[in-house]
Design a protein around this motif. Sequence first.
Motif, mmCIF file in Angstrom:
data_model
loop_
_atom_site.group_PDB
_atom_site.id
_atom_site.type_symbol
_atom_site.label_atom_id
_atom_site.label_comp_id
_atom_site.label_asym_id
_atom_site.label_seq_id
_atom_site.Cartn_x
_atom_site.Cartn_y
_atom_site.Cartn_z
ATOM 1 N N MET A 125 0.826 -1.212 0.000
ATOM 2 C CA MET A 125 0.000 0.000 0.000
ATOM 3 C C MET A 125 0.858 1.260 0.000
ATOM 4 O O MET A 125 1.973 1.262 0.522
ATOM 5 C CB MET A 125 -0.905 0.032 1.231
ATOM 6 C CG MET A 125 -1.997 -0.973 1.261
ATOM 7 S SD MET A 125 -2.981 -0.729 2.740
ATOM 8 C CE MET A 125 -4.273 -1.904 2.491
ATOM 9 N N SER A 126 0.304 2.337 -0.553
ATOM 10 C CA SER A 126 0.990 3.624 -0.510
ATOM 11 C C SER A 126 0.740 4.277 0.849
ATOM 12 O O SER A 126 -0.073 3.794 1.645
ATOM 13 C CB SER A 126 0.471 4.532 -1.624
ATOM 14 O OG SER A 126 -0.863 4.910 -1.346
ATOM 15 N N LYS A 127 1.426 5.382 1.091
ATOM 16 C CA LYS A 127 1.259 6.083 2.372
ATOM 17 C C LYS A 127 -0.165 6.585 2.548
ATOM 18 O O LYS A 127 -0.724 6.508 3.642
ATOM 19 C CB LYS A 127 2.239 7.248 2.458
ATOM 20 C CG LYS A 127 3.679 6.816 2.559
ATOM 21 C CD LYS A 127 4.608 8.009 2.584
ATOM 22 C CE LYS A 127 6.056 7.578 2.509
ATOM 23 N NZ LYS A 127 6.976 8.717 2.456
ATOM 24 N N GLN B 45 -2.891 5.564 5.448
ATOM 25 C CA GLN B 45 -3.583 6.545 6.286
ATOM 26 C C GLN B 45 -5.097 6.336 6.236
ATOM 27 O O GLN B 45 -5.774 6.428 7.257
ATOM 28 C CB GLN B 45 -3.236 7.971 5.851
ATOM 29 C CG GLN B 45 -1.833 8.397 6.211
ATOM 30 C CD GLN B 45 -1.591 8.402 7.714
ATOM 31 O OE1 GLN B 45 -2.481 8.672 8.495
ATOM 32 N NE2 GLN B 45 -0.373 8.088 8.107
ATOM 33 N N ASP B 46 -5.619 6.051 5.054
ATOM 34 C CA ASP B 46 -7.057 5.796 4.921
ATOM 35 C C ASP B 46 -7.470 4.556 5.709
ATOM 36 O O ASP B 46 -8.499 4.554 6.393
ATOM 37 C CB ASP B 46 -7.437 5.620 3.453
ATOM 38 C CG ASP B 46 -7.333 6.906 2.663
ATOM 39 O OD1 ASP B 46 -7.304 7.992 3.284
ATOM 40 O OD2 ASP B 46 -7.274 6.824 1.417
ATOM 41 N N GLU B 47 -6.668 3.518 5.603
ATOM 42 C CA GLU B 47 -6.963 2.279 6.322
ATOM 43 C C GLU B 47 -6.874 2.499 7.834
ATOM 44 O O GLU B 47 -7.689 1.980 8.597
ATOM 45 C CB GLU B 47 -5.988 1.182 5.887
ATOM 46 C CG GLU B 47 -6.346 -0.186 6.383
ATOM 47 C CD GLU B 47 -7.648 -0.710 5.805
ATOM 48 O OE1 GLU B 47 -8.311 -1.498 6.517
ATOM 49 O OE2 GLU B 47 -8.005 -0.349 4.681
ATOM 50 N N LEU B 48 -5.891 3.283 8.257
ATOM 51 C CA LEU B 48 -5.745 3.588 9.677
ATOM 52 C C LEU B 48 -6.963 4.342 10.202
ATOM 53 O O LEU B 48 -7.490 4.018 11.273
ATOM 54 C CB LEU B 48 -4.469 4.410 9.911
ATOM 55 C CG LEU B 48 -4.161 4.787 11.353
ATOM 56 C CD1 LEU B 48 -3.931 3.544 12.196
ATOM 57 C CD2 LEU B 48 -2.946 5.689 11.405
ATOM 58 N N ARG C 209 0.022 -2.792 13.205
ATOM 59 C CA ARG C 209 0.705 -3.210 11.981
ATOM 60 C C ARG C 209 0.817 -2.049 10.990
ATOM 61 O O ARG C 209 1.858 -1.847 10.365
ATOM 62 C CB ARG C 209 -0.055 -4.356 11.319
ATOM 63 C CG ARG C 209 0.172 -5.690 11.929
ATOM 64 C CD ARG C 209 -0.499 -6.787 11.109
ATOM 65 N NE ARG C 209 -0.546 -8.007 11.876
ATOM 66 C CZ ARG C 209 -1.608 -8.433 12.557
ATOM 67 N NH1 ARG C 209 -2.729 -7.760 12.532
ATOM 68 N NH2 ARG C 209 -1.555 -9.547 13.242
ATOM 69 N N ILE C 210 -0.264 -1.305 10.847
ATOM 70 C CA ILE C 210 -0.253 -0.183 9.905
ATOM 71 C C ILE C 210 0.725 0.887 10.359
ATOM 72 O O ILE C 210 1.490 1.423 9.562
ATOM 73 C CB ILE C 210 -1.673 0.388 9.740
ATOM 74 C CG1 ILE C 210 -2.518 -0.605 8.955
ATOM 75 C CG2 ILE C 210 -1.638 1.736 9.039
ATOM 76 C CD1 ILE C 210 -3.965 -0.204 8.827
ATOM 77 N N LYS C 211 0.721 1.204 11.646
ATOM 78 C CA LYS C 211 1.636 2.225 12.152
ATOM 79 C C LYS C 211 3.091 1.796 11.981
ATOM 80 O O LYS C 211 3.951 2.611 11.628
ATOM 81 C CB LYS C 211 1.339 2.523 13.621
ATOM 82 C CG LYS C 211 0.093 3.332 13.828
ATOM 83 C CD LYS C 211 -0.081 3.668 15.299
ATOM 84 C CE LYS C 211 -1.237 4.616 15.523
ATOM 85 N NZ LYS C 211 -1.366 4.984 16.941
ATOM 86 N N THR C 212 3.369 0.534 12.219
ATOM 87 C CA THR C 212 4.731 0.023 12.066
ATOM 88 C C THR C 212 5.178 0.092 10.610
ATOM 89 O O THR C 212 6.296 0.519 10.307
ATOM 90 C CB THR C 212 4.818 -1.424 12.577
ATOM 91 O OG1 THR C 212 4.416 -1.453 13.946
ATOM 92 C CG2 THR C 212 6.225 -1.971 12.439
ATOM 93 N N LYS D 154 8.263 2.784 6.218
ATOM 94 C CA LYS D 154 8.298 3.460 4.918
ATOM 95 C C LYS D 154 8.857 4.869 5.057
ATOM 96 O O LYS D 154 9.612 5.335 4.190
ATOM 97 C CB LYS D 154 6.898 3.508 4.304
ATOM 98 C CG LYS D 154 6.445 2.193 3.757
ATOM 99 C CD LYS D 154 5.151 2.314 3.012
ATOM 100 C CE LYS D 154 4.771 0.954 2.449
ATOM 101 N NZ LYS D 154 4.130 1.039 1.185
ATOM 102 N N LEU D 155 8.519 5.548 6.140
ATOM 103 C CA LEU D 155 9.037 6.887 6.382
ATOM 104 C C LEU D 155 10.553 6.845 6.606
ATOM 105 O O LEU D 155 11.289 7.701 6.092
ATOM 106 C CB LEU D 155 8.341 7.512 7.589
ATOM 107 C CG LEU D 155 8.672 8.948 7.905
ATOM 108 C CD1 LEU D 155 8.227 9.860 6.771
ATOM 109 C CD2 LEU D 155 8.001 9.371 9.199
#
Length: 71
Positions: A13-15, A19-22, A56-59, A64-65
């Motif tokens: 997924m892109s950033k 963010q949308d999923e989060l 998981r998403i935050k990690t 990626k950052l």
Amino acid sequence: MKQKQRLSDLTAMSKDQLQDELLKLKKEQFNLRFQKATGQLENTGRIKEVRRDIARIKTTAAAKLAEAGKA
């Protein structure tokens, strides 16, 4: 998501998608907490799954950052 997210799906997924999923998962988490407080929650295990999906998403987003910072 209704099922556990696989790490490979998240890394693809892109950033913006992350963010949308989060945001979606945070809304679901709020709704689950609200249902639990009012005694309407049937699947108590879902709270744990959502919390772990958020982690998981935050990690993945942090990794990626960091990669973008190195490059």
